[in-house]
Design a protein around this motif. Structure first.
Motif, mmCIF file in Angstrom:
data_model
loop_
_atom_site.group_PDB
_atom_site.id
_atom_site.type_symbol
_atom_site.label_atom_id
_atom_site.label_comp_id
_atom_site.label_asym_id
_atom_site.label_seq_id
_atom_site.Cartn_x
_atom_site.Cartn_y
_atom_site.Cartn_z
ATOM 1 N N THR A 145 42.737 50.929 94.176
ATOM 2 C CA THR A 145 43.097 50.914 92.754
ATOM 3 C C THR A 145 42.897 52.305 92.186
ATOM 4 O O THR A 145 41.812 52.647 91.740
ATOM 5 C CB THR A 145 42.204 49.923 91.988
ATOM 6 N N SER A 189 44.051 54.076 89.360
ATOM 7 C CA SER A 189 44.868 53.899 88.168
ATOM 8 C C SER A 189 44.632 54.970 87.113
ATOM 9 O O SER A 189 45.245 54.941 86.065
ATOM 10 C CB SER A 189 44.581 52.519 87.581
ATOM 11 N N GLN A 216 40.769 56.010 82.467
ATOM 12 C CA GLN A 216 40.628 55.341 83.771
ATOM 13 C C GLN A 216 40.010 53.961 83.650
ATOM 14 O O GLN A 216 39.677 53.346 84.627
ATOM 15 C CB GLN A 216 39.792 56.197 84.719
ATOM 16 N N ASP A 217 39.884 53.453 82.405
ATOM 17 C CA ASP A 217 39.141 52.213 82.269
ATOM 18 C C ASP A 217 39.875 50.959 82.704
ATOM 19 O O ASP A 217 39.272 49.967 83.046
ATOM 20 C CB ASP A 217 38.674 52.044 80.824
ATOM 21 N N GLU A 218 41.216 51.020 82.686
ATOM 22 C CA GLU A 218 41.974 49.823 83.028
ATOM 23 C C GLU A 218 42.341 49.840 84.504
ATOM 24 O O GLU A 218 42.501 50.905 85.094
ATOM 25 C CB GLU A 218 43.276 49.778 82.210
ATOM 26 N N ARG A 219 42.532 48.652 85.078
ATOM 27 C CA ARG A 219 42.949 48.591 86.473
ATOM 28 C C ARG A 219 44.417 48.925 86.615
ATOM 29 O O ARG A 219 44.897 49.204 87.698
ATOM 30 C CB ARG A 219 42.705 47.183 87.016
ATOM 31 N N SER A 220 45.136 48.850 85.516
ATOM 32 C CA SER A 220 46.567 49.109 85.582
ATOM 33 C C SER A 220 46.864 50.538 85.147
ATOM 34 O O SER A 220 46.424 50.987 84.097
ATOM 35 C CB SER A 220 47.284 48.120 84.665
ATOM 36 N N GLN A 221 47.613 51.223 85.984
ATOM 37 C CA GLN A 221 47.993 52.591 85.643
ATOM 38 C C GLN A 221 48.860 52.605 84.389
ATOM 39 O O GLN A 221 48.746 53.480 83.538
ATOM 40 C CB GLN A 221 48.766 53.181 86.809
ATOM 41 N N GLN A 232 48.712 50.547 81.880
ATOM 42 C CA GLN A 232 47.865 50.402 80.694
ATOM 43 C C GLN A 232 47.129 51.697 80.383
ATOM 44 O O GLN A 232 46.991 52.079 79.223
ATOM 45 C CB GLN A 232 46.821 49.289 80.886
ATOM 46 N N GLN A 274 35.145 56.189 90.767
ATOM 47 C CA GLN A 274 35.892 55.000 91.169
ATOM 48 C C GLN A 274 34.944 53.819 91.400
ATOM 49 O O GLN A 274 35.216 52.697 90.984
ATOM 50 C CB GLN A 274 36.698 55.326 92.446
ATOM 51 N N LYS A 308 32.276 47.950 87.186
ATOM 52 C CA LYS A 308 32.507 47.477 85.822
ATOM 53 C C LYS A 308 33.524 46.315 85.819
ATOM 54 O O LYS A 308 33.332 45.303 85.155
ATOM 55 C CB LYS A 308 33.022 48.637 84.970
ATOM 56 N N TRP A 309 34.612 46.484 86.600
ATOM 57 C CA TRP A 309 35.631 45.421 86.645
ATOM 58 C C TRP A 309 35.069 44.145 87.270
ATOM 59 O O TRP A 309 35.393 43.047 86.869
ATOM 60 C CB TRP A 309 36.873 45.908 87.408
ATOM 61 N N PRO A 353 47.055 43.621 87.704
ATOM 62 C CA PRO A 353 48.014 43.866 86.618
ATOM 63 C C PRO A 353 49.267 44.556 87.150
ATOM 64 O O PRO A 353 49.192 45.361 88.086
ATOM 65 C CB PRO A 353 47.254 44.779 85.659
ATOM 66 N N HIS A 374 50.871 50.418 92.680
ATOM 67 C CA HIS A 374 51.204 51.196 91.467
ATOM 68 C C HIS A 374 52.609 51.778 91.545
ATOM 69 O O HIS A 374 53.321 51.847 90.564
ATOM 70 C CB HIS A 374 50.242 52.372 91.306
ATOM 71 N N GLU A 386 55.162 49.247 90.663
ATOM 72 C CA GLU A 386 55.100 49.010 89.216
ATOM 73 C C GLU A 386 55.860 50.102 88.465
ATOM 74 O O GLU A 386 56.657 49.834 87.571
ATOM 75 C CB GLU A 386 53.633 49.008 88.773
#
Ligand SMILES: C[S@@+](CC[C@H](N)C(=O)[O-])C[C@H]1O[C@@H](n2cnc3c(N)ncnc32)[C@H](O)[C@@H]1O
Lengths: 448, 297
Positions: free
Chosen positions: A306, A308, A324-329, A331, B17, B23-24, B67, B84, B87
């Motif tokens: 991941t 992102s 960099q907080d979201e898992r989706s690039q 977002q 990372q 965190k996630w 996502p 990614h 996407e």
């Protein structure tokens, strides 16, 4: 003549603008009669009256011109539309002016009735009279200035809210701990429901709160964070939090029990409504470099890490935004653009203010973000705001925790700063307007 | 133990990372143990999640979702985790195309996996403007992509293009077979054909990181000795008379060094006339997608 409702309304205004009443109180205390009061008010504040009068006259002229176009010209023309639009913008001045005129004649007439031969008439007048001077004074000293100086430059833009950027400063771990407490204070204030003390009604959360980015410090606390506060009026209030916040207390980690001083720097940015088009008048897409973090080797099917994180660089200003907080690039990218847009708009607003201020004598203190705006002193259980003269509140925990009362806690504190700031703003701008007026009239005389 | 896992994760992924992933995971625990949820803080512990992660399991399988644009897709081994890069080009293609309900388009997605590509379109474009057929050789992928359609609120009714909503239908089919087009559920001609076919060549397959090779379906990754087997199959599929509408778009994801060879395969598809051919780069600067548009011969 005046209904009770109306009187109550003005009484409320006077309470709300308690600090303004210092100016108003000059006219409301003492023993001058009605006619004396009117004379005093109008001589002292002749420039305010003149400025408002001009707006009223401008409107009258516009209406006449528009009517001419309607009769003799083309009412579907741009010119006609411009004139009527401007005229309707000026309607508030007309309304305020009429209120002022009627309050004035009301006061003068009631004054003569005080010595009426009929005792019933006299009684009525005596009862009515005390509410009239405050009404008139407040119209002239509060309503007129606030119409002449529309609220902060931000209201010209369609703002969706504020982005608050918090960074720990001096003081290492203490600073990070304090940052997490400030963040909590803001999110609780903006995002939690409260209860109206009088009615017991639950008031829904003021605004929507989202933590956009948060970097925890290894030893506890938060190194930096960005929080989004979404909703009408959020920027106009929260912008008063920009500046350096200082905390004075004995950290849990100091065995010797010494008081440490640490700081957190807060910058509040105006946030625009999110639009589908990425590009807008704030920047050109060609000027933004978009980078993804780290080399990914072959990428695609070869890698399922991941990764992102996204970084934007706006080349003309050198502003960079990393997310960099979201898992989706996707977002992270969206968020990064939102922050970039807020930084650029902030830059633009500050430039506007600076250019206006160049001609101004005084400055709104604290507009400089490197300036210390507030001290939180644990030992003395107080918070002192350094911008507003004499503003110290006791009960530090109550403010930080948000005590749920309307007008209490943090809301009460920042509310007072906002009120003060707005007053300074009005006064400064009014000062400028009056100067301009003087110059103009001076020139007029030379010209004669 | 917890700190030991944390330290190992940092050494595997780097501090930033690793911190994000922790965190996630914490967020996932909070979200799945709330009131009314099946899991509890005792059955779902950070320590266990970290153990799996340090052991090489992809984060996406541990959390169960990934996502993709605005979508939040379910992911489950062994179906390939959406990347990614996919996407990115799918979003770009979605923006470059503007179908509307008065002229709906049909899509064929070859090897749909989680269903990510057509589901993205079906949720971005206006209702009633797209009907997608998604095929996959894997029963897991067919089931998962159908679940994802329902999760995203996309209808899975296979109708003729009169449906007022966007639709997505997934079924098992093998597009390397000559009798592929005999399947009655397929409704050519198609306006848009998308595919992210398995493209990893033999040599590179053996060198894949364990989190890819040991957890994701070989059938979703391995593209034959030179990695191009499936592009040749796609070429045959699209060369079939009546497969494509007269003005159609073909979008194929490619491996980091395959764009020119794939472009050549596309240009040689019999019976279609390529009007334009573009090669799109991904955010990391690699040639990633071959996009061809046909026009009437
Ligand atoms: C690289 S994955 C892509 C999945 C998805 N489209 C994505 O982008 O994440 C390739 C997919 O093609 C499927 N596949 C492999 N061979 C196939 C075949 N002969 N016929 C149909 N599907 C096949 C695999 O099961 C896998 O789901």
């Amino acid at each position: 003549m005046f209904s009770l409702g109306r009187r109550a309304h003005f009484a409320f205004r006077l309470v709300r603008h308690a600090s303004l009443s210092s100016r108003e109180s000059k006219y409301l205390t003492g023993t001058h009669t009605g006619p004396e009061l009117v004379k005093m008010l109008e001589t002292d504040n002749s420039k305010i009256l003149k400025l408002v009068r001009r707006k009223v006259d401008e409107r009258t002229a516009l209406m006449a011109e528009a009517e001419q176009i309607a009769i003799n010209g083309d009412p579907s023309s741009q010119e006609y539309r411009d004139k009527t639009r401007r005229a309707s913008e000026l309607l508030v001045f007309q309304d305020a002016w009429s209120s002022y005129e009627s309050a004035k004649s009301n006061l003068l007439e009631t004054h003569t009735l005080l010595s009426h031969p009929d005792p019933d008439m006299r009684d009525l007048a005596t009862e009515e009279y005390p509410s009239l001077p405050p009404t008139l004074t407040s119209l002239l000293l509060t309503t007129f200035p606030s119409l002449l100086v529309p609220p902060s430059s931000s209201s010209q833009h369609n703002l969706a809210g504020a982005l608050m950027d918090l960074k720990s400063g001096v003081g290492g771990q203490e600073s990070s701990l304090f940052l997490s407490e400030l963040l909590r204070m803001y999110t609780r204030f903006a995002g939690s429901k409260s209860v109206d003390e009088e009615t017991g009604e639950v008031i829904k959360a003021k605004w929507g709160v989202t933590i956009v980015q948060q970097n925890d410090a290894d030893a506890g606390g938060i190194k930096d964070a960005i929080v989004e506060i979404k909703g009408k009026g959020a920027y106009d209030l929260m912008r008063w939090e920009s500046g350096v916040h200082r905390v004075q207390r004995v950290p849990a980690t100091d065995s010797a029990g010494r008081v440490h001083t640490s700081t957190v720097a807060v910058i509040v940015l105006p946030m625009l409504e999110e639009s589908d088009k990425v590009e807008d008048e704030l920047f050109k897409m060609d000027d933004v470099k978009i980078e993804v973090m780290r080399a990914r080797g072959a990428g695609g099917q070869h890698v399922n890490k991941t990764e992102s994180a996204v970084r934007l660089t706006h080349t003309p200003t050198g502003i960079t935004v990393s997310m960099q907080d979201e898992r989706s690039q996707h977002q992270n990218r969206r968020r990064a653009f939102q922050v970039l847009r807020a930084r650029l708009l902030d830059l633009k607003l500050s430039a506007d203010i600076a250019s206006r201020r160049a001609t101004r004598r005084s400055l709104v203190k604290g507009a400089d973000r490197s300036e210390k705006i507030r001290t939180y002193n644990w030992a003395q259980d107080r918070i002192t705001d350094h911008r507003v003269p004499g503003l110290t509140v006791r009960g530090l925990e109550g403010v930080m925790e948000g005590d749920g009362r309307v007008g209490g806690g943090f809301g009460g504190l920042v509310g007072r700063v906002e009120e003060w700031g707005r007053e300074v703003e009005v006064e400064e701008c009014l000062g400028e307007m009056m100067e301009a007026l003087d110059k103009e009239e001076g020139q007029g005389e030379v010209g004669k | 133990m917890l700190n030991n896992f944390r330290a190992r994760l940092i050494s595997q992924l780097g501090r930033a990372q690793a911190n994000s992933e922790i965190k996630w995971m914490n967020q996932f625990i909070v979200d799945s143990t709330g009131p009314g949820a099946k899991a509890t803080a005792n059955t779902l512990r950070l320590e266990d999640l970290l153990r799996r992660r340090v052991g090489g399991e992809p984060l996406q399988y541990i959390l169960g979702t990934q996502p993709f644009g605005q979508l939040d897709l379910l992911v489950r081994p062994p179906t390939l985790i959406p990347r990614h890069e996919t996407e990115e080009w799918s979003l770009k293609l979605a923006k470059a195309t503007t179908p509307c309900p008065s002229a709906p388009i049909t899509i064929l997605d070859l090897g749909t996996g989680t269903g990510c590509i057509p589901l993205l379109f079906a949720t971005i474009w206006p209702q009633g403007s797209v009907h997608a057929h998604a095929v996959d050789i894997s029963e897991h992928a067919v089931r998962l992509s159908t679940e994802n359609a329902l999760r995203a609120g996309v209808s899975t009714r296979n109708t003729d293009a009169k449906e007022a909503r966007n639709t997505f239908t997934a079924f098992r089919a093998d597009y390397t077979q000559d009798k592929f087009w005999e399947d009655p559920r397929l409704k050519p001609p198609y306006n848009l054909v998308t595919s992210n076919p398995p493209y990893i060549p033999l040599q590179e397959y053996e060198e894949l990181p364990p989190s890819v090779r040991l957890y994701e379906d070989k059938q979703a990754l391995y593209g034959g000795k030179d990695g191009l087997d499936f592009y040749r199959s796609i070429g045959r599929v699209l060369g079939f008379p009546g497969a494509l509408a007269s003005e159609a778009t073909i979008a194929l994801e490619v491996g980091h060094d395959q764009a020119s060879q794939v472009a050549e395969i596309v240009e040689r598809i019999p019976r279609i006339d390529i009007g334009s051919l573009e090669i799109w780069k991904d955010a990391w600067g690699k040639d990633r997608t071959v996009v061809a548009r046909t026009h009437e011969p």
